[in-house]
Scaffold this motif. Structure first.
Motif, PDB file in Angstrom:
ATOM      1  N   UNK A   1      78.082  40.469  83.577  1.00 14.12           N
ATOM      2  CA  UNK A   1      76.839  39.747  83.857  1.00 14.12           C
ATOM      3  C   UNK A   1      76.475  39.816  85.334  1.00 14.12           C
ATOM      4  N   UNK A   2      77.472  39.739  86.210  1.00 15.10           N
ATOM      5  CA  UNK A   2      77.214  39.765  87.642  1.00 15.10           C
ATOM      6  C   UNK A   2      76.638  41.091  88.107  1.00 15.10           C
ATOM      7  N   UNK A   3      76.980  42.173  87.425  1.00 16.58           N
ATOM      8  CA  UNK A   3      76.424  43.462  87.824  1.00 16.58           C
ATOM      9  C   UNK A   3      75.086  43.719  87.142  1.00 16.58           C
ATOM     10  N   UNK A   4      74.563  42.714  86.390  1.00 14.23           N
ATOM     11  CA  UNK A   4      73.239  42.818  85.790  1.00 14.23           C
ATOM     12  C   UNK A   4      73.216  43.388  84.396  1.00 14.23           C
ATOM     13  N   UNK A   5      74.376  43.526  83.750  1.00 13.30           N
ATOM     14  CA  UNK A   5      74.441  44.080  82.406  1.00 13.30           C
ATOM     15  C   UNK A   5      73.858  43.138  81.361  1.00 13.30           C
ATOM     16  N   UNK A   6      73.368  43.721  80.256  1.00 11.75           N
ATOM     17  CA  UNK A   6      72.800  42.946  79.159  1.00 11.75           C
ATOM     18  C   UNK A   6      73.429  43.386  77.833  1.00 11.75           C
ATOM     19  N   UNK A   7      73.608  42.415  76.935  1.00 12.89           N
ATOM     20  CA  UNK A   7      74.158  42.700  75.608  1.00 12.89           C
ATOM     21  C   UNK A   7      73.272  42.066  74.549  1.00 12.89           C
ATOM     22  N   UNK A   8      72.932  42.838  73.527  1.00 13.55           N
ATOM     23  CA  UNK A   8      72.295  42.313  72.329  1.00 13.55           C
ATOM     24  C   UNK A   8      73.165  42.645  71.131  1.00 13.55           C
ATOM     25  N   UNK A   9      73.203  41.741  70.170  1.00 12.53           N
ATOM     26  CA  UNK A   9      74.030  41.962  68.985  1.00 12.53           C
ATOM     27  C   UNK A   9      73.381  41.298  67.781  1.00 12.53           C
ATOM     28  N   UNK A  10      73.353  41.999  66.652  1.00 16.33           N
ATOM     29  CA  UNK A  10      72.983  41.338  65.403  1.00 16.33           C
ATOM     30  C   UNK A  10      74.163  41.398  64.451  1.00 16.33           C
ATOM     31  N   UNK A  11      74.214  40.448  63.554  1.00 18.34           N
ATOM     32  CA  UNK A  11      75.257  40.449  62.526  1.00 18.34           C
ATOM     33  C   UNK A  11      74.638  39.947  61.226  1.00 18.34           C
ATOM     34  N   UNK A  12      74.746  40.754  60.172  1.00 24.91           N
ATOM     35  CA  UNK A  12      74.207  40.369  58.881  1.00 24.91           C
ATOM     36  C   UNK A  12      74.914  39.160  58.311  1.00 24.91           C
ATOM     37  N   UNK A  13      74.147  38.193  57.821  1.00 24.80           N
ATOM     38  CA  UNK A  13      74.742  36.976  57.277  1.00 24.80           C
ATOM     39  C   UNK A  13      75.409  37.193  55.924  1.00 24.80           C
ATOM     40  N   UNK A  14      75.171  38.341  55.299  1.00 29.06           N
ATOM     41  CA  UNK A  14      75.863  38.619  54.035  1.00 29.06           C
ATOM     42  C   UNK A  14      76.827  39.798  54.196  1.00 29.06           C
ATOM     43  N   UNK A  15      77.268  40.025  55.420  1.00 35.64           N
ATOM     44  CA  UNK A  15      78.224  41.099  55.696  1.00 35.64           C
ATOM     45  C   UNK A  15      79.504  40.859  54.885  1.00 35.64           C
ATOM     46  N   UNK A  16      79.875  41.775  53.968  1.00 40.72           N
ATOM     47  CA  UNK A  16      81.070  41.569  53.151  1.00 40.72           C
ATOM     48  C   UNK A  16      82.346  42.105  53.795  1.00 40.72           C
ATOM     49  N   UNK A  17      82.213  42.804  54.918  1.00 33.66           N
ATOM     50  CA  UNK A  17      83.369  43.439  55.541  1.00 33.66           C
ATOM     51  C   UNK A  17      83.872  42.668  56.757  1.00 33.66           C
ATOM     52  N   UNK A  18      82.943  42.293  57.641  1.00 33.30           N
ATOM     53  CA  UNK A  18      83.295  41.534  58.844  1.00 33.30           C
ATOM     54  C   UNK A  18      82.497  40.235  58.810  1.00 33.30           C
TER      55      UNK A  18
END
Length: 516
Positions: free
Chosen positions: A392-409
């Motif tokens: 975060x200090x170096x200005x990096x950004x993260x986006x993530x989605x996760x399916x609510x019906x994911x059967x594996x994770x």
């Protein structure tokens, strides 16, 4: 011969300098006039791409680390000067493969088709190598060097290689570098942010396989439950339970559309359905007690004999027949069908014996195996360090989605990690946002809300400072009608308010919308 073709030569591209490694072989290939359709199911985190008549240079690097014999292969794909957008994209893998398998290379072509220089690596895992040969030196001994390469080391190597190759080829550094991955690739993205914060400016890490040592053993829990019961429910029974859960909880977000947005409020006990008439092919069968017990176990996740939860279960609206169910013959005899990632991890990484009979496990053995997995491998491949301060200090950004019906994770894993980051840094939304996608399975599925613009949203955030307040998505209902929706950043959720679906922390359904 044009300048691009001339530069696409092994003689013109210096070999990169890789920390603690020696380049054994560098090959360069020119590809011209390539056209292909890359679907979003392959090019996850993006929409579909029609690649038309593109040319690009492929630089293949094979190297070994000091005092190791494993060969690691990394490829950098370089579009023509007039097509290059000045950006770099790293692409992650899936399952037990780090990258450079067939689908991954199609995704790299999608990136090139959009103007990105692309990089991916196999982490030293040969494509046709079975899991036993990859993980075990011999019975009783795990190849920890290979696992470390797979977990983290080669991911940074690939970033070093692409920096060197891109600068040598184009004569300048890329303006920005991004990473895109889901599942294993999502875990790789989070590992890069945690251990190598300078590798990429922005990362999309969807459905990340963090808590690796936990989720692989937890993924066997449903099959373990079947083995303990010595009863393997039919697909139709488990599908019926899931369908009933969806039907019961569909209206919780204010609209009846076949998608459950407020999964947390969906309180279901499968045992209450026992005896219900279940359509099963050409016959109707009563829902069995064993099917209900299996469903409840999948939802709750693995527990000790005292009822203490070891890890999260899948959501009550996840597809229970997707990955861990049973196979039934025409005469109705059913047998177990374990998840290969989980069964191989237990046999090879924990028991260190490819012949270990999983059906011999007792509950005490299962709990012991779970704990041993965490103790032995969390530090190597856990990928759940909540300290993202350097990134975060170096200005990096993260986006993530996760399916609510994911059967594996289970999506709960990503939520818990995000909450841990938030507890450490309340300003987390200034650089990291998680979006829980209603109705969506693992990484991509035909049903549910798939945010095809998430990577473009990341680019806008990094380059223009435009943090996405929500992600656009759409789905097609059972009648064939397409609906546009938004996916909200956790902990917000979209609830129908009589006019639309604004993101809100308020769980109250203000007005019910008629069935679509």
């Amino acid at each position: 011969m044009d300048a691009f073709t001339t530069r696409c030569s092994g003689l013109r591209i210096p070999r990169p300098s890789i920390p603690n490694a020696t380049v054994e072989l560098q090959r360069v290939h020119l590809h011209t006039g390539v056209s292909a359709y890359i679907p979003e199911s392959i090019y996850v985190n993006h929409g579909p791409v029609n690649v038309t008549d593109v040319s690009y240079c492929v630089v293949s690097i094979s190297y070994t680390h000091t005092h190791r014999i494993e060969v690691v292969n990394t490829e950098v794909w370089l579009p023509t000067d007039d097509m290059w957008n000045g950006r770099m994209m790293g692409l992650g893998g899936g399952g037990f493969y780090c990258g450079l398998f067939f689908e991954n290379k199609r995704a790299m072509l999608g990136a090139v088709g959009e103007g990105y220089a692309a990089v991916s690596t196999d982490c030293g895992r040969r494509l046709r190598e079975d899991n036993a040969d990859w993980l075990l030196d011999r019975p009783g001994k795990v190849n920890l060097h290979r696992l470390e390469d797979f977990a983290s080391v080669t991911l940074n190597d690939a970033a070093v290689i692409r920096k060197s190759v891109v600068e040598s080829f184009y004569g300048r550094k890329p303006d920005h570098s991004y990473f895109s991955g889901c599942s294993q690739g999502g875990r790789q993205g989070m590992m890069l942010a945690q251990r190598y914060p300078d590798a990429y400016d922005g990362i999309v890490a969807s459905a990340p396989a963090i808590n690796w040592a936990e989720i692989l053993v937890a993924g066997y829990w449903t099959q373990f439950t079947m083995n303990q019961l010595d009863s393997y429910p039919r697909y139709c029974e488990l599908d019926y339970i899931t369908n009933m859960a969806i039907e019961s909880c569909d209206d919780l977000d204010g609209v009846h559309d076949g998608i459950v947005s407020d999964v947390d409020a969906c309180d279901i006990d499968a045992l209450a359905m026992v005896g219900a008439d279940v359509p099963c092919g050409e016959e109707t069968v009563p829902l069995s007690t064993s099917a209900a017990i299996v469903a409840n176990a999948a939802w709750r996740g693995p527990t000790t004999k005292d009822g203490v939860n070891l890890s999260a279960g899948v959501s009550v609206v996840s597809n229970l027949t997707n990955d861990f169910s049973s196979q039934c013959s025409p005469n109705g005899i059913c047998s177990g069908l374990p998840v290969i990632y989980s069964s191989d991890w237990i046999r090879l990484a924990i028991e260190k014996d490819a012949r270990f009979d999983l059906k011999t496990m007792t509950l005490d053995m299962y709990v012991k195996i779970f704990n041993e997995s965490v103790e032995e491998y969390k530090s190597i491949i856990g990928t759940d360090n909540p300290d993202l301060s350097k990134f975060s200090q170096r200005g990096g950004k993260i986006l993530s989605f996760h399916g609510l019906v994911d059967p594996m994770i289970p999506s709960t894993n990503t939520r818990r990690y995000y909450e841990a980051v938030t507890e450490m840094d309340p300003t987390v939304q200034s650089y990291y946002r998680v979006f829980e996608a209603p109705g969506l399975g693992h990484c991509w599925s035909q049903s549910g809300l798939y945010p095809s613009t998430i990577f473009d949203d990341l680019v806008a955030w990094v380059e223009k400072g435009q943090a996405p307040p929500s992600l656009l998505a759409s789905f097609t209902d059972a009648t064939g009608v397409k609906h546009d929706r938004v996916i909200c950043p956790y902990p917000e959720r979209a609830i129908y308010n009589g006019h639309g679906f604004p993101c809100s922390l308020d769980r109250l359904v203000l007005q019910q919308r008629p069935d679509l």
